[in-house]
Design an enzyme around this catalytic site. Sequence first.
Site, PDB file in Angstrom:
ATOM      1  N   GLU A  73      -0.365  -2.988  -2.594  1.00  0.00           N
ATOM      2  CA  GLU A  73      -1.338  -1.984  -2.201  1.00  0.00           C
ATOM      3  C   GLU A  73      -1.361  -0.463  -2.317  1.00  0.00           C
ATOM      4  O   GLU A  73      -1.817  -0.061  -1.336  1.00  0.00           O
ATOM      5  CB  GLU A  73      -1.336  -2.778  -0.300  1.00  0.00           C
ATOM      6  N   HIS A  92       0.815   1.893   6.145  1.00  0.00           N
ATOM      7  CA  HIS A  92       0.146   0.310   6.541  1.00  0.00           C
ATOM      8  C   HIS A  92       0.936  -0.781   6.709  1.00  0.00           C
ATOM      9  O   HIS A  92       2.300  -0.965   6.244  1.00  0.00           O
ATOM     10  CB  HIS A  92      -0.647   0.342   4.837  1.00  0.00           C
ATOM     11  N   HIS A  94       0.629  -4.410   9.107  1.00  0.00           N
ATOM     12  CA  HIS A  94       0.213  -5.863   9.105  1.00  0.00           C
ATOM     13  C   HIS A  94       0.289  -5.972  10.765  1.00  0.00           C
ATOM     14  O   HIS A  94       0.761  -6.531  11.268  1.00  0.00           O
ATOM     15  CB  HIS A  94       0.085  -6.446   8.312  1.00  0.00           C
ATOM     16  N   TYR A 119      -3.407  10.052  24.364  1.00  0.00           N
ATOM     17  CA  TYR A 119      -2.387  10.660  22.612  1.00  0.00           C
ATOM     18  C   TYR A 119      -3.378   9.689  21.219  1.00  0.00           C
ATOM     19  O   TYR A 119      -2.746  10.511  20.082  1.00  0.00           O
ATOM     20  CB  TYR A 119      -1.208   9.848  23.112  1.00  0.00           C
ATOM     21  N   HIS A 159      -7.298  -7.472   8.688  1.00  0.00           N
ATOM     22  CA  HIS A 159      -5.984  -7.212   7.442  1.00  0.00           C
ATOM     23  C   HIS A 159      -4.864  -5.519   8.468  1.00  0.00           C
ATOM     24  O   HIS A 159      -4.307  -6.148   8.964  1.00  0.00           O
ATOM     25  CB  HIS A 159      -6.675  -6.861   6.185  1.00  0.00           C
TER      26      HIS A 159
HETATM   27 ZN   LIG Z   1      -1.536  -4.809   3.462  1.00  0.00          ZN
END
Ligand SMILES: [Zn+2]
Length: 206
Positions: A73, A92, A94, A119, A159
Amino acid sequence: MSETTEREAICAIGQSIFARGLTAGSSGNISVRTGSGWLMTPTNASLGRLDPARLSKLDHDGRLVSGDAPTKESFLHRVMYEERPTTGAVVHLHSTHSVAVSCLVEIDPGDVLPPITAYYVMRVGRLPLVPYFRPGDLALSEAVRGFAGNHHAVLLANHGPVVAGSNLDAAVNAIEELEETAKLYLLLRGAETRSLTRSQVMELRG
Ligand SMILES: [Zn+2]
């Protein structure tokens, strides 16, 4: 910050993210911009068990200089750095609650989460939903590119979130704030909720 310190920081934060269940298995990836290119978490590596010596070291053109091959990714990270020149780190995940929200039909794709807390407004702001693409489809990077200029945080449909920051702490703090707000949103679903007013949000953005 020296490269050794950066390597150790990536592994320590990865371990912390994994230990708290913010991403599972070998999902999730982290990158940091360095003087000579980037450091990135390797493909198929669990964030809970990163080895500082095996992180992927990439040059300014994204070529592997040393360490294991980078995450598949990596294109998500590259797009953020290309479109946001002040970016120092990208994370990134999940993360469960953010992924759950990304699957809901009811959300506004232009701005996924309501301004529930100050925030969230300050660290995340507006959060667009990037349409779904199958894993490895490079059309996803172009879709992310379309948002990255105006947003340091995006949510990939079905995702998970991608968040850029000026440094690793800023990116991690923002993605954790996003995950907590997704959790709050799910907790509050069905309850009459008072979000911040427009003027309260404008005051924070100012
Ligand atoms: Zn991912």
